[in-house]
Design a protein around this motif. Structure first.
Motif, PDB file in Angstrom:
ATOM      1  N   PRO A  15      29.420  28.833 -21.961  1.00  0.00           N
ATOM      2  CA  PRO A  15      30.407  28.189 -22.843  1.00  0.00           C
ATOM      3  C   PRO A  15      30.082  26.726 -23.151  1.00  0.00           C
ATOM      4  CG  PRO A  15      31.491  29.418 -21.085  1.00  0.00           C
ATOM      5  CD  PRO A  15      30.036  29.378 -20.743  1.00  0.00           C
ATOM      6  N   VAL A  16      29.402  26.037 -22.225  1.00  0.00           N
ATOM      7  CA  VAL A  16      29.053  24.628 -22.458  1.00  0.00           C
ATOM      8  C   VAL A  16      27.797  24.530 -23.314  1.00  0.00           C
ATOM      9  CG1 VAL A  16      28.296  22.496 -21.369  1.00  0.00           C
ATOM     10  CG2 VAL A  16      30.192  23.778 -20.379  1.00  0.00           C
ATOM     11  N   ASN A  17      26.758  25.227 -22.908  1.00  0.00           N
ATOM     12  CA  ASN A  17      25.483  25.220 -23.635  1.00  0.00           C
ATOM     13  C   ASN A  17      25.370  26.500 -24.451  1.00  0.00           C
ATOM     14  OD1 ASN A  17      24.540  22.724 -22.431  1.00  0.00           O
ATOM     15  ND2 ASN A  17      24.253  23.902 -20.542  1.00  0.00           N
TER      16      ASN A  17
ATOM     17  N   LEU B 209      25.181  18.601 -19.516  1.00  0.00           N
ATOM     18  CA  LEU B 209      24.123  19.056 -18.612  1.00  0.00           C
ATOM     19  C   LEU B 209      23.502  20.349 -19.127  1.00  0.00           C
ATOM     20  CD1 LEU B 209      25.900  18.475 -15.177  1.00  0.00           C
ATOM     21  CD2 LEU B 209      24.610  16.840 -16.572  1.00  0.00           C
ATOM     22  N   PRO B 210      22.320  20.295 -19.708  1.00  0.00           N
ATOM     23  CA  PRO B 210      21.678  21.526 -20.191  1.00  0.00           C
ATOM     24  C   PRO B 210      21.146  22.409 -19.066  1.00  0.00           C
ATOM     25  CG  PRO B 210      20.807  19.561 -21.307  1.00  0.00           C
ATOM     26  CD  PRO B 210      21.578  19.102 -20.117  1.00  0.00           C
ATOM     27  N   LEU B 211      20.823  21.828 -17.909  1.00  0.00           N
ATOM     28  CA  LEU B 211      20.238  22.578 -16.795  1.00  0.00           C
ATOM     29  C   LEU B 211      21.333  23.007 -15.830  1.00  0.00           C
ATOM     30  CD1 LEU B 211      17.211  20.170 -16.123  1.00  0.00           C
ATOM     31  CD2 LEU B 211      17.263  22.202 -17.597  1.00  0.00           C
TER      32      LEU B 211
ATOM     33  N   PHE C  17      22.373  11.542 -24.517  1.00  0.00           N
ATOM     34  CA  PHE C  17      22.577  11.729 -23.081  1.00  0.00           C
ATOM     35  C   PHE C  17      22.225  13.166 -22.696  1.00  0.00           C
ATOM     36  CE2 PHE C  17      25.759  12.080 -19.409  1.00  0.00           C
ATOM     37  CZ  PHE C  17      24.881  11.503 -18.505  1.00  0.00           C
ATOM     38  N   GLY C  18      22.617  14.122 -23.523  1.00  0.00           N
ATOM     39  CA  GLY C  18      22.242  15.512 -23.273  1.00  0.00           C
ATOM     40  C   GLY C  18      20.743  15.710 -23.307  1.00  0.00           C
TER      41      GLY C  18
END
Length: 533
Positions: free
Chosen positions: A79-81, A403-405, A203-204
Motif C-alpha cells: 500500500p505504501v510503495n 521507505l522503498p526497502l 527523500f524517497g
C-alpha cells in the motif's frame, strides 16, 4: 550553463521547451516573479505566502514507484510503495513533456541533496510555478556559482500542479499523480500544488540509493549539536516536535528533517527547513519565528489582505500550515550540515492516548522494537484524505511513507550503528498527559526541552529509573527542573482505572501492529514490547 545546454538536458526526457526558461534565479527575483504572476502575496514579515488549493498535505494514495529491473526485486511493494507500469509511465511522461512545451515560461533550479560530497545527489527541479522554484531553492542545498557552471543533474523532478490526470485514461487513482522512476532517475508530480511532495520525493530516492549502494543509513530525523560537538538525533513523524526540539537556541541546528549516518558521522540531506507553523509564537519557538522573513515561503498560512499580517492560529485552510526557509536563517545553524556520530538518539511520539511516559530510557532491543513500530498520532492535515481529527498510527522507522526497502533494512542499520558507537536511545512523548487528546493537556514544551537536554547530557542514562508495568519502559524517578508528578503518566490521570484500560488498549495495538515483523526479528526484539496482558 547556457540555455542551449539546459534545453538539451531537458530534451533527454523528451522536453523541447518552447517558452522562456528561468534558470537558478536568486530568491528576490523568484519572489518578484511569484507576485507578478499572482502566485502569492508578501506578508508584513517579508515572507511569500502561497496557497496550495485542495491538496494541503501529501497524497500517499497517489504515490507510485515505477516497476522495472531496478525496483522489481528490491522494493517492498504494498500500500505504501505501489507499483506503476513502466510503459504507462512513459506515456504520462510524454504527456508531461507536451504540457511543458505549451507553457510560456518554466523555472529550473539546480541543487544538491546531501551535505556530504561523497554521497550527495545532483538534482534538477523543473516547475511551472515560480514560488515552487523558490521552495526548492530554499529546501535543497545550494551549489556555489562556480559549481553551477558544470552542474550535471543525476535526478530530475518535474512538478506540474495544473496538469491533472484522468484516472480512467491514465490508470491513476485521482487527478493527482506522484511517481519515482529509478531507471530514468526522474520524479513526476502532477495535480498537486503542495510543495512538500517535491522535498519528500528525493527523500524517497535517497532511502533507496544510500542503503543499497553506499552503506549509509538514511533517517527521517532532525539533528543538532552542542558547543562541544555532541550530536543528538530526533526521530519522529510530522507534528511530533522534530523541528521544534532541534531548533534549540542553546545548540546548533544541523537539520530539521532528513539526514544520513555514514562511517564518519551524520550529514543533512537538505539546505533548509520545512516547519509546521500552526500556533507558532515568538515565545515558544523563537528560532523558527525569526527565520520567517524575506526569502521564506509560507504555505496556507492565513493572511490579512489589507494589513498583510499573518495569523498562525488560523487553521481554516489546514492544520498543516508550513514555513520553508534556508538553514542560514536559523541563528547558529551548522553551515556545512555535518556532525560526528551522535551522543543520543531520541524517538519522538505524540501519544494521543495520553498513556506513554514523557521520557523513557530504552534498551537496545527496545530501541529496535519502538523504531520498527514508529508509533505516534497523526494530527489533521499532514496527509490528504484523513477522515478524523486525530488518528493513532504506526509508521515503521518513523517514516514508512518514504521507505522503498523493507523496514527491517533500516532497523538493522540503526541498531548496528547504536551498538558500534555505544549510543543511548530514548523514547520521548511530546503528546498528551492527564488524559487522552481532548481531555488531557499537551506535555509542556519547556519540560520536554529539559528532559531532552538531560538525555543529551547523559544524565538520564546515569540516573535512577523504575520500570513501568504496562510497557516495560525505564522511566526516570526524578529530573532536575521537571515536576516529579508528570514523569509517571498514571499519576497525572484522575481516574486510574481509566488509565489502566487505556494503557492495555494501546499495548494491544502495539502487539497487533508488530505481528508483521515477528518473522524477521530476533526473539529478544519481539519480547521488548508491551508487558500488559
Amino acid at each position: 550553463m547556457d540555455l542551449a545546454v539546459r534545453k538539451t538536458a531537458l530534451e533527454n526526457l523528451g522536453i523541447r521547451v518552447v517558452g522562456a526558461v528561468h534558470e537558478n534565479l536568486p530568491a528576490a527575483r523568484l519572489v518578484e516573479a511569484s507576485v507578478r504572476r499572482r502566485e502569492g502575496m508578501i506578508a508584513d514579515n517579508g515572507a511569500l505566502v502561497a496557497r496550495t488549493g485542495k491538496r494541503t498535505g501529501r497524497s500517499p494514495k497517489d504515490r507510485f514507484i515505477i516497476e522495472n529491473d531496478a525496483t522489481r526485486e528490491t522494493v517492498d511493494w504494498g500500500p505504501v510503495n505501489q507499483p506503476f507500469p513502466a510503459k504507462k509511465f512513459d506515456e504520462l511522461l510524454r504527456n508531461a513533456a507536451g504540457y511543458i512545451d505549451s507553457l510560456e515560461e518554466i523555472w529550473v533550479t539546480d541543487a544538491y541533496a546531501g551535505a556530504d560530497p561523497r554521497y550527495r545527489l545532483n538534482v534538477q527541479v523543473v516547475t511551472e510555478y515560480a514560488w515552487q522554484a523558490l521552495f526548492a531553492k530554499q529546501l535543497f542545498r545550494r551549489p556555489d556559482p562556480d559549481e553551477l557552471e558544470d552542474f550535471e543533474p543525476e535526478w530530475t523532478i518535474i512538478a506540474l500542479p495544473r496538469l491533472l490526470m484522468d484516472p480512467e485514461v491514465d490508470d491513476t487513482k485521482s487527478e493527482t499523480f506522484v511517481a519515482l522512476d529509478f531507471e530514468k532517475k526522474v520524479v513526476l508530480i502532477c495535480g498537486t500544488r503542495y510543495a512538500g511532495e517535491i522535498k519528500k520525493s528525493i527523500f524517497g530516492v535517497l532511502n533507496f540509493v544510500l542503503p543499497t549502494e553506499k552503506d549509509v543509513f538514511p533517517m527521517h530525523c532532525s539533528a543538532n549539536k552542542g558547543e562541544s560537538g555532541d550530536v543528538a538525533l530526533f526521530f519522529g513523524l510530522s507534528g511530533t516536535g522534530k523541528t521544534t526540539l532541534s531548533a534549540d537556541p542553546e545548540r546548533h541546528l544541523i537539520g530539521d528533517d532528513e539526514h544520513g549516518w555514514s562511517d564518519q558521522g551524520i550529514f543533512n540531506f537538505e539546505g533548509g527547513c520545512y516547519a509546521k507553523t500552526i500556533d507558532l509564537s515568538a515565545e515558544k519557538e523563537p528560532q523558527i519565528w525569526n527565520a520567517i522573513r524575506f526569502g521564506a515561503v509560507l504555505e496556507n498560512v492565513a493572511l490579512d489582505r489589507i494589513t498583510r499580517q499573518v495569523d498562525y492560529t488560523d487553521s481554516s485552510l489546514t492544520e498543516n500550515t508550513r514555513a520553508a526557509y534556508p538553514l542560514e536563517f536559523i541563528e547558529g545553524a551548522v553551515e556545512d550540515g555535518q556532525g560526528d556520530h551522535p551522543k543520543a538518539v531520541l524517538f519522538l511520539t505524540a501519544d494521543a492516548f495520553g498513556v506513554l511516559p514523557p521520557v523513557s530510557v530504552l534498551t537496545p532491543d527496545q530501541a529496535a522494537y519502538y523504531f520498527l513500530s514508529g508509533y505516534t498520532a497523526k494530527l489533521a492535515g499532514t496527509e490528504a484524505d484523513m477522515e478524523t481529527e486525530v488518528e493513532a498510527t504506526f509508521s515503521a522507522c518513523f517514516g514508512a511513507p518514504f521507505l522503498p526497502l523493507p523496514a527491517t533494512t533500516y532497523a538493522d542499520l540503526l541498531i548496528s550503528r547504536l551498538k558500534e558507537h555505544d549510543v543511548p536511545c530514548y523514547l520521548v512523548n511530546t503528546g498528551w498527559s492527564g488524559g487522552p487528546y481532548g481531555v488531557g493537556e499537551r506535555v509542556d514544551i519547556t519540560a520536554t526541552r529539559r528532559m531532552v537536554r538531560a538525555a543529551i547530557e547523559g544524565n538520564l542514562a546515569r540516573g535512577e529509573t523504575r520500570e513501568e508495568p504496562f510497557f516495560g519502559l525505564h522511566v526516570p524517578v526524578r529530573l532536575e527542573g521537571v515536576p516529579d508528578g508528570i514523569l509517571n503518566p498514571r499519576d497525572t490521570w484522575k481516574d486510574k482505572d481509566a488509565y489502566d484500560r487505556q494503557a492495555r488498549k494501546l499495548a494491544g495495538l502495539f502487539r497487533e501492529n508488530f505481528r508483521k515483523f515477528e518473522g524477521s526479528v530476533s526473539e529478544n526484539i519481539k519480547n521488548a514490547g508491551p508487558k500488559a496482558p
